[in-house]
Write a protein that holds these residues in place. Structure first.
Motif, short mmCIF file in Angstrom:
data_model
loop_
_atom_site.label_atom_id
_atom_site.label_comp_id
_atom_site.label_asym_id
_atom_site.label_seq_id
_atom_site.Cartn_x
_atom_site.Cartn_y
_atom_site.Cartn_z
N CYS A 1 55.65 -13.21 0.06
CA CYS A 1 54.29 -12.74 -0.17
C CYS A 1 54.06 -12.66 -1.67
O CYS A 1 54.90 -12.14 -2.40
CB CYS A 1 54.08 -11.38 0.49
SG CYS A 1 52.58 -10.54 -0.06
N SER B 1 52.12 -10.78 -3.21
CA SER B 1 51.86 -9.40 -3.64
C SER B 1 53.11 -8.52 -3.56
O SER B 1 53.51 -7.91 -4.54
CB SER B 1 50.75 -8.78 -2.79
OG SER B 1 49.55 -9.47 -3.01
N CYS B 2 53.73 -8.44 -2.36
CA CYS B 2 54.82 -7.47 -2.19
C CYS B 2 56.19 -8.12 -2.30
O CYS B 2 57.20 -7.44 -2.36
CB CYS B 2 54.70 -6.74 -0.85
SG CYS B 2 54.91 -7.79 0.58
N CYS C 1 48.67 -10.05 4.42
CA CYS C 1 50.13 -10.02 4.55
C CYS C 1 50.53 -9.04 5.65
O CYS C 1 49.99 -7.95 5.75
CB CYS C 1 50.75 -9.61 3.22
SG CYS C 1 52.51 -9.21 3.33
N CYS D 1 52.34 -5.80 3.55
CA CYS D 1 51.62 -4.93 2.63
C CYS D 1 50.11 -4.97 2.83
O CYS D 1 49.39 -4.14 2.26
CB CYS D 1 51.96 -5.30 1.18
SG CYS D 1 51.32 -6.91 0.67
ZN LIG Z 1 52.80 -8.59 1.09
#
Ligand SMILES: [Zn+2]
Length: 257
Positions: free
Chosen positions: A42, A44-45, A67, A70
């Motif tokens: 991912c 982001s996370c 996602c 997250c």
């Molecule tokens: Zn994520």
């Protein structure tokens, strides 16, 4: 019936090729290697994505574009690249059926997607991918004899030389990468269809840039990435180039009959 089954298969093959090209383009643009054991995570996370999160188109829709871990929004470029590539290959299936022209389109598609995405993101054509594209186009021609191979080599040379002349005239607004990409396109298209592809690329570029110039969104000094237009010109030539050539009194060459 057969044609509709091929079209549905082509949609999913196209989506998978688009997904691969998009991932390779993002990794290459970020200066990471695109091959090997690196798992998809991912953005982001950083959580590693499992197989059920990596199904083109389906995963994005099933997850509602977020996602699983997250809840961050998955960038829309993933879905866009997958659907665009799926649409192109579906159209190729409808246009060509299960023929050499279809396999040429399928092999050229990930290269077109890769160069389009990296040129938009970085303003750069990656030479290694342009050379690989030319090699793939020539390799596909080998089983079909010396004339087919010579046509691909002539297309690659003509694409490279034409773009070099245009780059020289553009005084630094275009880079040598565009000529490398044109060589890759030429290997797939063959001599005559390369000119159809370049013609359509400049047509598409002009249609896009002219209104922006008039609206003063860009100036004559702005470096507009030309790779996406070259790739669009190639795809348009695959589908409509033989019609254009016939109109001008030329016989299209194999496999674009
Ligand atoms: Zn994520």
């Amino acid at each position: 019936m057969e044609r509709s089954l091929l079209t549905i298969s082509a949609f999913w093959l196209g989506a998978a090729l688009g997904s691969f090209a998009n991932a390779a383009a993002m990794r290459t643009a970020a200066g990471r290697k695109w091959w090997g054991a690196e798992r998809s995570v991912c953005d982001s996370c950083g959580k590693e994505l499992s197989a059920r999160d990596l199904i083109p188109v389906v995963s994005f829709i099933a997850l509602g574009g977020r996602c699983r871990s997250c809840g961050a929004k998955i960038p829309l470029r993933h879905l866009t690249a997958e659907i665009a590539a799926a649409a192109v290959l579906s159209f190729a299936a409808l246009r060509f059926g299960l023929s050499s022209a279809f396999f040429f389109s399928a092999a050229a598609l990930p290269f077109a997607a890769f160069h389009t995405l990296t040129d938009i993101e970085t303003g750069y054509i990656y030479d290694s991918w342009a050379i690989a594209m030319a090699a793939a186009g020539l390799l596909l021609r080998v089983p079909h004899g010396a004339a087919a191979l010579a046509d691909g080599a002539a297309g690659a040379a003509a694409g490279f030389a034409s773009m070099c002349a245009i780059i020289a005239a553009s005084r630094g607004k275009m880079g040598l990468g565009d000529a490398m990409l044109a060589a890759g396109i030429g290997a797939f298209m063959g001599l005559k269809m390369t000119f159809a592809a370049l013609y359509l690329a400049f047509l598409a570029g002009g249609i896009t840039v002219l209104p922006l110039l008039i609206a003063k969104k860009v100036t004559r000094r702005t470096a507009v990435p030309f790779g996406p237009f070259l790739c669009a010109g190639m795809l348009a030539a695959m589908f409509f180039g033989s019609t254009i050539l016939t109109l001008f009194g030329f016989m299209p060459s194999w496999p674009w009959l």
